[in-house]
Scaffold this motif. Structure first.
Motif, PDB file in Angstrom:
ATOM      1  N   GLU A 195       6.955   1.787  -2.171  1.00  0.00           N
ATOM      2  CA  GLU A 195       5.595   2.209  -2.525  1.00  0.00           C
ATOM      3  C   GLU A 195       5.508   2.701  -3.967  1.00  0.00           C
ATOM      4  OE1 GLU A 195       3.198   1.489  -0.626  1.00  0.00           O
ATOM      5  OE2 GLU A 195       4.476   0.907   1.065  1.00  0.00           O
ATOM      6  N   THR A 196       6.570   3.309  -4.454  1.00  0.00           N
ATOM      7  CA  THR A 196       6.588   3.726  -5.860  1.00  0.00           C
ATOM      8  C   THR A 196       6.543   2.503  -6.768  1.00  0.00           C
ATOM      9  OG1 THR A 196       7.856   5.707  -5.310  1.00  0.00           O
ATOM     10  CG2 THR A 196       7.850   5.026  -7.613  1.00  0.00           C
ATOM     11  N   GLY A 197       7.318   1.478  -6.416  1.00  0.00           N
ATOM     12  CA  GLY A 197       7.306   0.252  -7.203  1.00  0.00           C
ATOM     13  C   GLY A 197       5.967  -0.451  -7.164  1.00  0.00           C
ATOM     14  N   LYS A 198       5.254  -0.344  -6.049  1.00  0.00           N
ATOM     15  CA  LYS A 198       3.938  -0.964  -5.909  1.00  0.00           C
ATOM     16  C   LYS A 198       2.845  -0.152  -6.588  1.00  0.00           C
ATOM     17  CE  LYS A 198       2.843  -2.106  -1.755  1.00  0.00           C
ATOM     18  NZ  LYS A 198       2.730  -2.034  -0.266  1.00  0.00           N
ATOM     19  N   GLY A 199       3.148   1.107  -6.906  1.00  0.00           N
ATOM     20  CA  GLY A 199       2.149   1.962  -7.530  1.00  0.00           C
ATOM     21  C   GLY A 199       1.304   2.732  -6.538  1.00  0.00           C
ATOM     22  N   ASP A 200       1.668   2.680  -5.237  1.00  0.00           N
ATOM     23  CA  ASP A 200       0.943   3.440  -4.212  1.00  0.00           C
ATOM     24  C   ASP A 200       1.571   4.833  -4.128  1.00  0.00           C
ATOM     25  OD1 ASP A 200      -0.452   4.429  -2.102  1.00  0.00           O
ATOM     26  OD2 ASP A 200      -0.021   2.775  -0.719  1.00  0.00           O
ATOM     27  N   PHE A 201       1.230   5.668  -5.090  1.00  0.00           N
ATOM     28  CA  PHE A 201       1.868   6.979  -5.193  1.00  0.00           C
ATOM     29  C   PHE A 201       1.446   7.923  -4.068  1.00  0.00           C
ATOM     30  CE2 PHE A 201       1.787   5.437  -9.648  1.00  0.00           C
ATOM     31  CZ  PHE A 201       3.155   5.346  -9.827  1.00  0.00           C
ATOM     32  N   ALA A 202       0.247   7.710  -3.525  1.00  0.00           N
ATOM     33  CA  ALA A 202      -0.225   8.596  -2.464  1.00  0.00           C
ATOM     34  C   ALA A 202       0.687   8.490  -1.238  1.00  0.00           C
ATOM     35  CB  ALA A 202      -1.656   8.259  -2.089  1.00  0.00           C
ATOM     36  N   LEU A 203       0.936   7.269  -0.774  1.00  0.00           N
ATOM     37  CA  LEU A 203       1.803   7.082   0.392  1.00  0.00           C
ATOM     38  C   LEU A 203       3.239   7.467   0.066  1.00  0.00           C
ATOM     39  CD1 LEU A 203       2.220   6.206   3.275  1.00  0.00           C
ATOM     40  CD2 LEU A 203       2.385   3.825   2.506  1.00  0.00           C
ATOM     41  N   ALA A 204       3.697   7.132  -1.150  1.00  0.00           N
ATOM     42  CA  ALA A 204       5.061   7.491  -1.550  1.00  0.00           C
ATOM     43  C   ALA A 204       5.243   9.006  -1.543  1.00  0.00           C
ATOM     44  CB  ALA A 204       5.368   6.929  -2.939  1.00  0.00           C
ATOM     45  N   LEU A 205       4.252   9.729  -2.057  1.00  0.00           N
ATOM     46  CA  LEU A 205       4.332  11.193  -2.063  1.00  0.00           C
ATOM     47  C   LEU A 205       4.274  11.760  -0.653  1.00  0.00           C
ATOM     48  CD1 LEU A 205       2.050  11.993  -5.135  1.00  0.00           C
ATOM     49  CD2 LEU A 205       4.496  12.490  -4.940  1.00  0.00           C
ATOM     50  N   ALA A 206       3.415  11.189   0.192  1.00  0.00           N
ATOM     51  CA  ALA A 206       3.322  11.654   1.571  1.00  0.00           C
ATOM     52  C   ALA A 206       4.662  11.472   2.287  1.00  0.00           C
ATOM     53  CB  ALA A 206       2.220  10.903   2.312  1.00  0.00           C
TER      54      ALA A 206
END
Length: 234
Positions: A195-206
């Protein structure tokens, strides 16, 4: 800065609302890690007891190897398991590669040396204390090991929790043998990387919040157990 705060806010909302993907990934991580922990404990704790009680040739070498394997690079473990479970490998016929079973195997290999070494250190001190008593009672070696495992249960639980902390945060070996397949082998650490690589920081942080919460709980449990061990309370 606003993007960061927005991602943090969305991450907290995902956790509070128990997002379906977040729950699925978290539960799979627990399933894989707890399964590996149970298997590893059944292997490692008896090894620690044997090393504490029995004297045999190359015992010191075995202890040294176990201590050295505590620092075994997880990616190397992943590579070895991948080769063994690949189609051209000796266990390729079982089709275990890129399944939770392969991830469990990798985690077991990683944490067995850690739990064994910590268990041996704890039981060695206990054996020095109980040695004369158990010998005078004419107990068998199996009975001695059983007595040590029972009386040293607090210290052994600390070793097991340390193994859990090591396994739950593993990413290299899990990525190699699991493949990070959605709805199949995706776990907390591999999902965070994706998710970090995809740029979905919200899910990565969760996912990161959940992983941090697990790590904090494990460390608090280890601290509490270590404190009660020192104070001689259960």
């Amino acid at each position: 800065m606003s993007t960061i705060w927005e991602a943090l806010t969305q991450a907290f909302l995902l956790v509070i609302r128990l997002d379906a993907d977040l729950v699925e990934i978290s539960l799979r991580s627990l399933q894989v890690t707890l399964s590996a922990l149970l298997i590893a404990s059944c292997i490692a704790l008896p090894i620690g007891a044997i090393l504490a009680v029995r004297r045999f040739p190359f015992r010191r070498v075995t202890i040294a190897i176990l201590n050295a394997l505590m620092g075994l690079p997880p990616v190397v473990v992943g590579l070895i398991v991948y080769v063994l479970l690949s189609r051209s490998g000796p266990f390729g016929v079982f089709g275990l590669l890129f399944t939770p079973t392969a991830m469990i195997v990798a985690q077991v290999i990683i944490i067995v040396p850690l739990i064994s070494s910590l268990a041996h250190q704890a039981l060695r001190e206990l054996w020095a204390e109980y040695h004369d008593l158990l010998i005078s009672l004419n107990t068998t070696k199996r009975q001695r090991m059983a007595a040590l495992l029972w009386d040293g249960r607090r210290a052994l639980l600390t070793a097991v929790l340390a193994g859990f902390g090591r396994a739950i945060g593993e990413v290299g070996a899990i990525m190699i043998v699991g493949g990070n397949i959605d709805h199949a082998t995706r776990v907390l650490t591999t999902a965070i990387a994706l998710e970090t690589g995809k740029g979905d920081f919200a899910l990565a942080l969760a996912l990161g919040f959940v992983l941090i919460a697990m790590a904090i709980l494990v460390n608090l449990a280890i601290h509490a157990l270590s404190r009660t061990e020192r104070e001689g309370r259960w």
